[in-house]
Design an enzyme around this catalytic site. Structure first.
Site, PDB file in Angstrom:
ATOM      1  N   LYS A   1     102.448  83.821   4.659  1.00  0.00           N
ATOM      2  CA  LYS A   1     102.060  83.720   6.063  1.00  0.00           C
ATOM      3  C   LYS A   1     102.705  84.829   6.885  1.00  0.00           C
ATOM      4  O   LYS A   1     102.032  85.544   7.636  1.00  0.00           O
ATOM      5  CB  LYS A   1     102.455  82.353   6.628  1.00  0.00           C
ATOM      6  CG  LYS A   1     101.981  82.125   8.057  1.00  0.00           C
ATOM      7  CD  LYS A   1     102.694  80.962   8.719  1.00  0.00           C
ATOM      8  CE  LYS A   1     104.066  81.382   9.215  1.00  0.00           C
ATOM      9  NZ  LYS A   1     104.722  80.364  10.065  1.00  0.00           N
TER      10      LYS A   1
ATOM     11  N   ASP B   1      98.974  79.035   9.246  1.00  0.00           N
ATOM     12  CA  ASP B   1     100.092  78.276   9.808  1.00  0.00           C
ATOM     13  C   ASP B   1      99.631  76.834  10.036  1.00  0.00           C
ATOM     14  O   ASP B   1      98.552  76.444   9.602  1.00  0.00           O
ATOM     15  CB  ASP B   1     100.595  78.930  11.100  1.00  0.00           C
ATOM     16  CG  ASP B   1      99.613  78.798  12.258  1.00  0.00           C
ATOM     17  OD1 ASP B   1      98.455  78.358  12.035  1.00  0.00           O
ATOM     18  OD2 ASP B   1      99.989  79.116  13.403  1.00  0.00           O
TER      19      ASP B   1
END
Length: 341
Positions: free
Chosen positions: A200, A218
């Site tokens: 991420k 996320d």
């Protein structure tokens, strides 16, 4: 006995035999239906065997995979239909959020990398209020790598988990200094080897500092991807792979920003503002949140609700108000010009 009488007697005898056969058949059937008899037991066994055979045949016909998700309206949605709807959602979110952007303040890849690591388990606003003092004291990887850990901990304390985060950002700073000449690498395989950096964080840096497309999964992106029925998985890596098959690579970075913007402003985790959402006609999860328009409008956040955003220095096209600096910091004292995005 006359011939006529003989014929009559024969006919009567035949009738008696026929009657006996009929009576016998009826008696046998009745006996089979009476519980406790051997005939009844055999009949029950045959019925049980027939049911088992039927059940086995039915089980063999059941599908091995779950049925595809159903959008609003109750109709089963095909894969092609889902892809078309997903891409339409992306187009309409682009109209709702033409100013979508990363909500962390940064001037270069190093600042973005550190800010993204610090953003775990806290808001981008809290990070943006914390990093000005951090980068003023340690502007380069070399500076941060040589810092006193206790001083770094004190500076980043407001972001939470400050001891673990200090270890991560000082470790990645040392790795950048020792292995990459003090520069942030522009490759996924290099970024994920840095302390505290996962996929991420790597995609945030690649997409917004280097222009390399990436999907940022996320908590907001994960929640909306499931609500939109783009995926049924709760594993970030699997979600990333599934979404990558739906959208062209050129859309990945901006898609991430738009979905995250929508999740933060309207499609909240606990109480989505369904009644104020502009894409309800495309959302299978409509009705999970507040559907009354007036009540839903009160749930809107940031610029959609008339409040400041998360960045102290937002892009020029941002329609909302800049976020305030940290409490106790004079307005403008820690402000920095917007950077690499």
């Amino acid at each position: 006995m006359t011939p006529t009488a003989a014929k009559a007697g024969a006919a009567k005898a035949g009738a008696s035999k026929t009657g006996a056969k009929k009576t016998g058949g009826t008696t046998t059937k009745a006996a089979a239906e009476r519980p406790g008899t051997k005939a009844a037991t055999r009949a029950t066994a045959k019925k049980t065997a027939a049911k088992k055979a039927t059940g086995t045949k039915t089980a063999a016909k059941e599908p091995a995979v779950a049925a595809p998700p159903k959008p609003s309206g109750g109709r089963t949605e095909s894969r092609l239909g889902m892809v078309r709807r997903a891409r339409r959602i992306n187009r309409e979110l682009a109209e709702v959020y033409p100013y979508a952007h990363p909500e962390l303040d940064f001037r270069n890849p190093f600042e973005l990398l550190v800010a993204t690591v610090l953003s775990a388990q806290t808001t981008d606003l809290r990070v943006n209020q914390t990093t000005p003092a951090l980068f003023a004291r340690y502007p380069t990887p070399e500076d941060l790598a040589a810092a006193v850990p206790e001083e770094v901990e004190e500076l980043i304390r407001p972001t939470g988990f400050f001891r673990a985060k200090t270890k991560s950002i000082m470790g990645l700073a040392a790795a950048l200094r020792d292995e990459h000449g003090g520069e942030v690498p522009g490759r996924l395989e290099d970024l994920v080897k840095l302390p505290g950096v996962g996929r991420k964080t790597a995609f945030v840096v690649l997409g917004n500092a280097f222009g390399v497309p990436g999907i940022t999964v996320d908590t907001h992106f994960m929640r909306l991807a499931r609500r939109f029925r783009w995926t049924e998985s709760d594993d970030p890596v699997k979600i990333e792979a599934e979404i990558a098959e739906i959208f062209p690579k050129s859309d990945w970075t901006m898609l991430s920003h738009r979905v995250i913007f929508h999740g933060r402003r309207i499609c909240h985790a606990r109480k989505p503002a369904c009644g104020a959402c502009p894409i309800t006609h495309l959302c299978p999860a409509y009705g999970e949140g507040e559907t009354d328009p007036e009540k839903a409008r009160k749930l809107l956040k940031y610029e959609k609700g008339g409040f400041p955003g998360q960045r102290l220095n937002p892009p020029a096209d941002y329609p909302g108000r800049p976020a305030p600096p940290a409490p106790g910091v004079a307005p403008g004292a820690a402000q920095r010009p917007s950077g690499a995005e």
